[in-house]
Design a protein around this motif. Structure first.
Motif, PDB file in Angstrom:
ATOM      1  N   VAL A 251       0.836  -1.202   0.000  1.00 23.54           N
ATOM      2  CA  VAL A 251       0.000   0.000   0.000  1.00 23.54           C
ATOM      3  C   VAL A 251       0.867   1.248   0.000  1.00 23.54           C
ATOM      4  N   GLY A 252       1.800   1.356   0.932  1.00 20.04           N
ATOM      5  CA  GLY A 252       2.734   2.476   0.978  1.00 20.04           C
ATOM      6  C   GLY A 252       2.130   3.735   1.555  1.00 20.04           C
ATOM      7  N   ASP A 253       2.985   4.593   2.107  1.00 17.34           N
ATOM      8  CA  ASP A 253       2.565   5.879   2.662  1.00 17.34           C
ATOM      9  C   ASP A 253       3.230   7.006   1.885  1.00 17.34           C
ATOM     10  N   GLY A 254       2.481   8.103   1.703  1.00 18.81           N
ATOM     11  CA  GLY A 254       3.029   9.257   1.010  1.00 18.81           C
ATOM     12  C   GLY A 254       2.104   9.763  -0.069  1.00 18.81           C
ATOM     13  N   GLU A 255       2.495  10.871  -0.678  1.00 15.09           N
ATOM     14  CA  GLU A 255       1.682  11.451  -1.747  1.00 15.09           C
ATOM     15  C   GLU A 255       1.846  10.637  -3.025  1.00 15.09           C
ATOM     16  N   PRO A 256       0.814  10.611  -3.873  1.00 17.72           N
ATOM     17  CA  PRO A 256       0.961   9.964  -5.177  1.00 17.72           C
ATOM     18  C   PRO A 256       2.131  10.563  -5.963  1.00 17.72           C
ATOM     19  N   GLY A 257       2.965   9.719  -6.497  1.00 18.81           N
ATOM     20  CA  GLY A 257       4.144  10.154  -7.232  1.00 18.81           C
ATOM     21  C   GLY A 257       5.420  10.115  -6.410  1.00 18.81           C
ATOM     22  N   ARG A 258       5.306   9.866  -5.124  1.00 23.22           N
ATOM     23  CA  ARG A 258       6.490   9.790  -4.268  1.00 23.22           C
ATOM     24  C   ARG A 258       7.232   8.475  -4.506  1.00 23.22           C
ATOM     25  N   VAL A 259       8.556   8.567  -4.746  1.00 19.67           N
ATOM     26  CA  VAL A 259       9.391   7.381  -4.873  1.00 19.67           C
ATOM     27  C   VAL A 259       9.725   6.904  -3.467  1.00 19.67           C
ATOM     28  N   LEU A 260       9.124   5.803  -3.046  1.00 21.34           N
ATOM     29  CA  LEU A 260       9.200   5.387  -1.641  1.00 21.34           C
ATOM     30  C   LEU A 260      10.472   4.628  -1.306  1.00 21.34           C
ATOM     31  N   GLU A 261      10.912   3.781  -2.220  1.00 19.38           N
ATOM     32  CA  GLU A 261      12.109   2.986  -1.914  1.00 19.38           C
ATOM     33  C   GLU A 261      12.670   2.369  -3.180  1.00 19.38           C
ATOM     34  N   TYR A 262      13.869   1.824  -3.052  1.00 23.54           N
ATOM     35  CA  TYR A 262      14.505   1.077  -4.138  1.00 23.54           C
ATOM     36  C   TYR A 262      14.675  -0.358  -3.701  1.00 23.54           C
ATOM     37  N   SER A 263      14.249  -1.288  -4.564  1.00 20.15           N
ATOM     38  CA  SER A 263      14.404  -2.705  -4.290  1.00 20.15           C
ATOM     39  C   SER A 263      15.267  -3.332  -5.379  1.00 20.15           C
ATOM     40  N   LYS A 264      16.364  -3.968  -4.987  1.00 19.24           N
ATOM     41  CA  LYS A 264      17.219  -4.632  -5.975  1.00 19.24           C
ATOM     42  C   LYS A 264      16.463  -5.733  -6.715  1.00 19.24           C
ATOM     43  N   ALA A 265      15.468  -6.307  -6.057  1.00 19.21           N
ATOM     44  CA  ALA A 265      14.736  -7.416  -6.662  1.00 19.21           C
ATOM     45  C   ALA A 265      13.609  -6.948  -7.580  1.00 19.21           C
ATOM     46  N   ASN A 266      13.034  -5.750  -7.300  1.00 18.36           N
ATOM     47  CA  ASN A 266      11.799  -5.358  -7.991  1.00 18.36           C
ATOM     48  C   ASN A 266      11.830  -4.016  -8.710  1.00 18.36           C
ATOM     49  N   GLY A 267      12.631  -3.059  -8.256  1.00 16.85           N
ATOM     50  CA  GLY A 267      12.665  -1.749  -8.893  1.00 16.85           C
ATOM     51  C   GLY A 267      12.362  -0.623  -7.920  1.00 16.85           C
ATOM     52  N   PHE A 268      11.941   0.509  -8.461  1.00 17.51           N
ATOM     53  CA  PHE A 268      11.599   1.670  -7.647  1.00 17.51           C
ATOM     54  C   PHE A 268      10.117   1.601  -7.277  1.00 17.51           C
ATOM     55  N   LEU A 269       9.816   1.646  -6.003  1.00 17.42           N
ATOM     56  CA  LEU A 269       8.440   1.609  -5.528  1.00 17.42           C
ATOM     57  C   LEU A 269       7.885   3.032  -5.494  1.00 17.42           C
ATOM     58  N   VAL A 270       6.817   3.265  -6.249  1.00 11.83           N
ATOM     59  CA  VAL A 270       6.243   4.611  -6.367  1.00 11.83           C
ATOM     60  C   VAL A 270       4.792   4.578  -5.924  1.00 11.83           C
ATOM     61  N   LYS A 271       4.404   5.576  -5.140  1.00 11.36           N
ATOM     62  CA  LYS A 271       3.046   5.670  -4.627  1.00 11.36           C
ATOM     63  C   LYS A 271       2.073   6.095  -5.721  1.00 11.36           C
ATOM     64  N   THR A 272       0.904   5.436  -5.752  1.00 12.86           N
ATOM     65  CA  THR A 272      -0.163   5.780  -6.701  1.00 12.86           C
ATOM     66  C   THR A 272      -1.406   6.193  -5.920  1.00 12.86           C
ATOM     67  N   GLY A 273      -2.495   6.361  -6.625  1.00  9.10           N
ATOM     68  CA  GLY A 273      -3.719   6.793  -5.968  1.00  9.10           C
ATOM     69  C   GLY A 273      -4.285   5.781  -5.002  1.00  9.10           C
ATOM     70  N   ASP A 274      -4.043   4.488  -5.266  1.00  7.38           N
ATOM     71  CA  ASP A 274      -4.637   3.468  -4.394  1.00  7.38           C
ATOM     72  C   ASP A 274      -3.629   2.481  -3.846  1.00  7.38           C
ATOM     73  N   GLY A 275      -2.349   2.686  -4.118  1.00  9.14           N
ATOM     74  CA  GLY A 275      -1.335   1.746  -3.648  1.00  9.14           C
ATOM     75  C   GLY A 275       0.033   2.127  -4.175  1.00  9.14           C
ATOM     76  N   THR A 276       0.716   1.164  -4.785  1.00 11.36           N
ATOM     77  CA  THR A 276       2.050   1.426  -5.336  1.00 11.36           C
ATOM     78  C   THR A 276       2.262   0.586  -6.589  1.00 11.36           C
ATOM     79  N   ILE A 277       3.251   0.982  -7.380  1.00 14.03           N
ATOM     80  CA  ILE A 277       3.751   0.158  -8.485  1.00 14.03           C
ATOM     81  C   ILE A 277       5.273   0.177  -8.448  1.00 14.03           C
ATOM     82  N   TYR A 278       5.875  -0.810  -9.073  1.00 16.29           N
ATOM     83  CA  TYR A 278       7.322  -0.839  -9.230  1.00 16.29           C
ATOM     84  C   TYR A 278       7.684  -0.352 -10.633  1.00 16.29           C
ATOM     85  N   ILE A 279       8.529   0.665 -10.726  1.00 15.46           N
ATOM     86  CA  ILE A 279       9.072   1.096 -12.018  1.00 15.46           C
ATOM     87  C   ILE A 279      10.321   0.279 -12.289  1.00 15.46           C
TER      88      ILE A 279
END
Length: 308
Positions: A251-279
């Motif tokens: 789910v993640g915390d923060g404003e939509p568009g915030r880059v929350l973290e970097y995962s070596k396994a998955n990519g950059f976790l970015v906050k969306t309107g209802d959760g997150t996606i990995y770029i």
């Protein structure tokens, strides 16, 4: 059977090849050469390039006018075959062809009449798409259906990959339809206008990301606008193309568009309107496209920034 082929982009090349192998393609109608790159060098359309290799008659008018009509009549074509030509044919032009004209359209007509059916199917998260071959008619994409084939979507396609798939699939279908027309054995049925839906011409700004959208919408958008105009956002005042992304169950915390973290396994976790996606693949303005690991090695301050 003498055929005039009308088309412009790469999607039509396999159909042109298939028709040349089976029939007398007496001419090719395509758009004028267009400037590309910073130097505005003129480049031919993919259809023109292939037609030159095949040593076919080529016509590249800015407009379909009487002078062109006369030249086409001299070729004595029987049938017009069109795929993604990009111009509307008037009745006066269609009347040149004793057997009329047919059009290859990459959707299950009457769904997605218009210029961007493949992108529309991806944007809407469709699980099934298809190819329709229809009679050319005065109203766009409204002619009788001569052949229609469905296929499943994996929900991983981009417009680029789906275009390649449809291009290959369409070639034997158009040969079958033309043979059926030639033997007067073609069957056809009317479209139901009440079921019609429409798609629009895609513009550059359509790719601008609104990070408040829900995750599935964003993932569809990223796929639908690859390879053009690309899903676009901003990072530190520079344009940033989001080329590939994956779903996340965080789910993640923060404003939509915030880059929350970097995962070596998955990519950059970015906050969306209802959760997150990995770029997972991205391209900074004036730079090469990079996978997320290479991007992280070169851009140290990406995490915690607000995109857009």
């Amino acid at each position: 059977m003498r055929i005039l082929f009308a088309g412009t982009p790469e999607i039509g090349v396999p159909s042109l090849n298939a028709l040349v192998n089976e029939f007398d393609v007496c001419g090719v109608l395509t758009n004028p050469d267009r400037p590309q790159g910073r130097k505005k060098t003129l480049f031919p359309s993919p259809i023109k390039a292939r037609a030159e290799e095949l040593e076919l008659n080529i016509f590249q008018p800015d407009r379909l006018e009487s002078e062109l009509y006369s030249k086409i009549k001299e070729l004595k074509p029987d049938l017009l075959v069109c795929i993604a030509y990009g111009k509307i044919f008037k009745k006066e032009f269609l009347d040149i062809f004793p057997l009329g004209g047919v059009n290859i359209h990459p959707s299950l007509l009457p769904i997605y009449r218009g210029p961007s059916p493949l992108s529309a199917a991806i944007l809407n998260g469709d699980k099934v798409s298809g190819i329709s071959i229809q009679r050319l008619a005065a109203k766009m994409d409204s002619g009788n259906i001569l052949l229609q084939e469905k296929f499943e979507l994996s929900e991983k396609e981009t417009t680029g990959s789906l275009t390649e798939r449809v291009a290959t699939m369409a070639a034997p279908y158009i040969v079958k339809v033309v043979k059926d027309i030639e033997s007067d054995s073609v069957t056809e049925w009317e479209q139901n206008d009440d079921d019609a839906t429409f798609c629009k011409l895609i513009m550059k700004d359509d790719g601008i990301i609104d990070w408040s959208m829900d995750s599935n919408q964003l993932l569809n958008m990223i796929r639908a606008y690859n390879p053009w105009p690309m899903a676009q956002t901003e990072f530190e005042g520079k344009g940033l193309n989001i080329i590939e992304a994956e779903a996340s169950d965080i789910v993640g915390d923060g404003e939509p568009g915030r880059v929350l973290e970097y995962s070596k396994a998955n990519g950059f976790l970015v906050k969306t309107g209802d959760g997150t996606i990995y770029i997972t693949r991205l391209q900074l303005q004036s730079k090469k496209a990079l996978d997320y690991k290479s991007f992280n090695n070169g851009v140290k301050n990406f995490v915690n920034t607000l995109l857009g």
